[in-house]
Structure formats: C-alpha cells, structure tokens
Design an enzyme around this catalytic site. Structure first.
Site, mmCIF file in Angstrom:
data_model
loop_
_atom_site.group_PDB
_atom_site.id
_atom_site.type_symbol
_atom_site.label_atom_id
_atom_site.label_comp_id
_atom_site.label_asym_id
_atom_site.label_seq_id
_atom_site.Cartn_x
_atom_site.Cartn_y
_atom_site.Cartn_z
ATOM 1 N N PHE A 1 0.860 -1.188 0.000
ATOM 2 C CA PHE A 1 0.000 0.000 0.000
ATOM 3 C C PHE A 1 0.894 1.235 0.000
ATOM 4 O O PHE A 1 1.752 1.385 0.865
ATOM 5 C CB PHE A 1 -0.934 0.029 1.210
ATOM 6 C CG PHE A 1 -1.834 1.242 1.182
ATOM 7 C CD1 PHE A 1 -2.973 1.254 0.383
ATOM 8 C CD2 PHE A 1 -1.531 2.383 1.909
ATOM 9 C CE1 PHE A 1 -3.781 2.386 0.320
ATOM 10 C CE2 PHE A 1 -2.337 3.515 1.847
ATOM 11 C CZ PHE A 1 -3.473 3.510 1.051
ATOM 12 N N ASP B 1 9.188 2.720 1.676
ATOM 13 C CA ASP B 1 8.029 3.451 2.184
ATOM 14 C C ASP B 1 7.948 3.205 3.693
ATOM 15 O O ASP B 1 7.526 2.138 4.143
ATOM 16 C CB ASP B 1 6.767 2.943 1.470
ATOM 17 C CG ASP B 1 5.490 3.619 1.954
ATOM 18 O OD1 ASP B 1 5.504 4.229 3.043
ATOM 19 O OD2 ASP B 1 4.471 3.529 1.242
ATOM 20 N N LYS C 1 2.884 9.394 8.620
ATOM 21 C CA LYS C 1 2.030 9.146 9.780
ATOM 22 C C LYS C 1 2.577 9.636 11.133
ATOM 23 O O LYS C 1 2.055 10.570 11.709
ATOM 24 C CB LYS C 1 1.693 7.659 9.839
ATOM 25 C CG LYS C 1 0.818 7.238 8.644
ATOM 26 C CD LYS C 1 0.140 5.921 8.863
ATOM 27 C CE LYS C 1 -1.013 5.722 7.908
ATOM 28 N NZ LYS C 1 -0.658 5.215 6.572
HETATM 29 C C1 LIG Z 1 -0.878 5.480 5.178
HETATM 30 C C2 LIG Z 1 0.115 5.030 4.202
HETATM 31 C C3 LIG Z 1 0.335 5.730 3.004
HETATM 32 C C4 LIG Z 1 -0.513 6.910 2.578
HETATM 33 O O1 LIG Z 1 -0.440 7.986 3.472
HETATM 34 P P1 LIG Z 1 -1.541 9.155 3.396
HETATM 35 O O2 LIG Z 1 -1.060 10.171 4.394
HETATM 36 O O3 LIG Z 1 -2.851 8.557 3.755
HETATM 37 O O4 LIG Z 1 -1.530 9.691 2.011
HETATM 38 C C5 LIG Z 1 1.333 5.270 2.159
HETATM 39 N N1 LIG Z 1 2.102 4.199 2.485
HETATM 40 C C6 LIG Z 1 1.923 3.524 3.631
HETATM 41 C C7 LIG Z 1 2.805 2.358 3.933
HETATM 42 C C8 LIG Z 1 0.924 3.902 4.522
HETATM 43 O O5 LIG Z 1 0.731 3.194 5.651
#
Ligand SMILES: *Cc1c(COP(=O)(O)O)cnc(C)c1O
Length: 402
Positions: A140, A225, A254
């Site tokens: 994701f 990521d 986050k």
């Molecule tokens: C939450 C998340 C995103 C997206 O972040 P947003 O602030 O919602 O755009 C991307 N990669 C990972 C691994 C995430 O947990």
C-alpha cells in the site's frame, strides 16, 4: 454503552462523501493512550489513528511547540528560508543516512515525490530514460493516481483508470519474479519493510538485503516506504535500520507530526540535484507550524527513547499474546516488529474490532483476517496488560471462526 441509533441516523444525513465506513463512535478527547467519546466512555487506544499518534495523544512537548509557533507565525511561502524547516530536516539527516529532505503534507504526497525523484534522477541526471518502478503484491503506497497505481492491491484501483504507466508488480519474496521484472527501463524498486495495510507482513531480512544488493549492482534506486513503519514504530527510528541497508530514498508521514498532517521524502545527497529549483514543490510543505511540530516530535522520540521502548514493549506484548492466546482455534499467528503487531486469524475479524470497542479497547484490522495493534510507543506495561486481558477475553468468547 453507546447510542448506536443516534450515530446511524447522523451518518445517514451526513454531508460527507461516504468514503469511510465509520464506526458508531465520536471521539472528542485524547490523552496519552486514552480516548473519550461524546458519551463519556473511555477507550484504551491500540491503533493511534493508524500509527500516527506514536507519542500518545496530545504529547506535552509537541503541544507546547505548536502553541508557541501559533503565537509567532503560521505560514510563509517556500520562497523564503524557514528556520524550523531547516532544523527539522537537520534532525532527520543527523539521525539517518539521508542527506536531503523534502517536506509535504501527506504520505501519498511523499511517495509521489519519491516516484518523481527516481524518474527525474535517471532521466535528467543519468540521462538514461529509465522510468519503471517495481512494487509488490499486497503493498500500500497511497491514494493519489500514481501512488494507487504503485499499490499492489487491486481494490484501490477499481474505477479509476486510465492509470499512469510505468509500474510493475511482483510477489513478495519472489527472487525469480524480481529478476524477470528488471529491464533497462527499471528506475527503482519500492517496498515497505512491514506490509502494514497488507496484513502486518514483515519482509524477510534476506530479501531486503538482496534488493539492496540488486539495486546497487544494477544502478536502480531502492525506495523504502516508511510511512507507517517509521518514527520508532518497529523498534528502530526507521524500519530499514533493522536490516543494515541504506535505501536511496525513503518516505515518512504518519508518525512524523504526532497527529499534525506532515510528510517527508528523504534521499541520499547524489539525488538532490535531480530536484533543482522549480522542479517540484508544495504550498503547505514544511510550514513554520508543521515543522515546529516535526522538530518537537523527533526531539521527544529521541529523549524518551521511544524506538527502544517500542522494541521492548513490542516483544513483551507479542510474548503475552502468544502465551494468553495459545491454543485458541481462531488465532493462527502473532507477527510483527516493535509495536506494529498482527494477530492473524482464521477468518474475518470485524466482530473482534467491534467487540473491542464495546469493551473499551480500540484496535483495527489489516486486511480481512488480521487484527492490527498499534499502541503508543510510550504505552505503560499496565496499559499493555489491560489491552491483552481485554483481547484475551474477546478471543475466549470467540473460539470458532464465523
Ligand atoms: C498510510 C500510508 C500511506 C498513505 O499515506 P496518506 O497520508 O494517507 O496519504 C502510504 N504508504 C503507507 C505504507 C501507509 O501506511
């Protein structure tokens, strides 16, 4: 315990897009590991707004920095020097191998910046025209067009075509598929150290190291990521630090702002020239307020040894769960790292989440069959014990898959 009827009625007349299937709870106050709803009910928070409030709710030092900045200056354009932004970036580079930081406001925006940087580095600096990004099944990476395309889950893409070109997906831990996917068009490989939304799936260390080696040998960029795994969540400041690798690019969001919206894309020095003046930007990236919060968040994380505490508390939590849930026929596995923990179950877990809410514990799923635990990194042993006892009682009442 709560007036479900009122909440359902409220949702029906909502002026919001129905993008979220919301729980019938309205939370109005938070402190440390605790939340209160508008009915006065108290909840132990084992989800932290999805790995956002890593220092707990309203951490004192961050709140003070925010309030102080609110009195001084909110916003100026990135056409000016912003001292808080410089200081926050320096804290990030001092505490990682990265040399350059780009601030933005969300995780998806950070990953967009990473994808753009990888392509532009190959095309403008190396002059080789490489543009393809390899990502993984179940990954994701966000909800913008490029990041949902990078995401290895079909459900986030439905109905949004045509999607941007230049993305390829391979199964996690598949060495042969990786080899087959790499061509003279490959620019980068993008991966999470623990697939969080995908079901709390830690990547095998050998595979992580293999990726780093392949990228180095073939001149590809490794993008990690760290949006959910970063900021101490897995027991190190950044998840990749468990594996002795140094990704060319990594992204944060986050936990970076303790609940204030902020993201960042970090890279090694040789990539900095690919983003020259005018090549990329963001109005709200790194405002005086946002970066006051980032600075205070990192300082607090370091002072409180939050990552080390997450490693210790996470091990305790996982051991407790393994002991207390041992033999439960619905529970298959406890997995994770630090304070990102998954309880893998033999069927859908929506009723476990709902039952937790009734018994005063907030947890979230990761995919249909995994209960995901993301408590504050500063949570106490007593609070962990309480959470484990609530979970134990729920699972004891739920012995067979439904
Ligand atoms: C939450 C998340 C995103 C997206 O972040 P947003 O602030 O919602 O755009 C991307 N990669 C990972 C691994 C995430 O947990």
């Amino acid at each position: 315990m709560m007036s479900d009827m009122n909440k359902v009625a409220e949702t029906a007349s909502s002026s919001l897009f129905p993008t979220y299937a919301r729980y019938p709870i309205a939370l109005v106050k938070g402190e440390g590991s605790w939340l209160w709803d508008d009915q006065g009910n108290k909840y132990l928070d084992f989800m932290c707004g999805l790995a956002v409030t890593n220092l707990g709710h309203a951490p004192k030092q961050v709140k003070e920095a925010l309030v102080k900045q609110l009195d001084e200056l909110w916003h100026v354009s990135n056409l000016f020097h912003i001292p808080n932004q410089e200081a926050a970036a320096k804290l990030l580079t001092d505490n990682s191998h990265a040399d350059a930081v780009f601030f933005c406001s969300t995780g998806a925006e950070a990953n967009e910046a990473a994808i753009k940087l990888a392509r532009r580095y190959h095309q403008k600096v190396k002059g080789n025209g490489r543009n393809e990004i390899i990502t993984f099944a179940q990954s994701f990476h966000g909800r913008t067009l490029a990041t949902l395309t990078a995401t290895g889950q079909e459900k986030v893409k439905e109905g949004f075509g045509p999607l941007p070109e230049g993305f390829k997906y391979i199964p996690l831990h598949d060495y042969d598929a990786l080899e087959a996917a790499i061509t003279d068009k490959t620019a980068a490989i993008m991966i999470e150290m623990i697939q969080a939304e995908g079901g709390v799936i830690p990547v095998e260390p050998e595979f992580v190291q293999h990726l780093a080696k392949v990228c180095k040998e073939r001149g590809l960029l490794l993008i990690v990521d760290e949006i959910q795994t970063g900021m101490g969540r897995t027991g190190k400041l950044f998840g990749f630090q468990h594996y002795g690798i140094e990704p060319d690019i990594f992204t944060l969001a986050k936990g970076l702002g303790s609940g204030f919206p902020v993201g960042a894309m970090l890279a090694k020095g040789e990539l900095a020239e690919a983003f020259n003046a005018g090549s990329h930007g963001s109005t709200f990236g790194g405002t005086p307020i946002a970066t006051a919060v980032v600075k205070a968040t990192i300082e607090t994380l370091l002072e409180e040894k939050a990552a080390e505490r997450a490693a210790e508390t996470g091990e305790y939590l996982m051991n407790q769960l393994r002991e207390k849930l041992a033999g439960n026929p619905f529970v298959q596995e406890i997995r994770g790292k630090g304070l990102m923990v998954g309880i893998v179950c033999g069927g859908p877990v929506a009723h476990i989440i709902a039952e937790g809410q009734k018994r005063g514990l907030l947890v979230v799923s990761a995919g249909p069959n995994v209960v995901r635990l993301l408590p504050s990194l500063l949570i106490s042993r007593e609070e962990v014990d309480l959470g484990v006892s609530i979970l134990t009682s729920i699972f004891a009442d739920q012995t067979a898959p439904v």
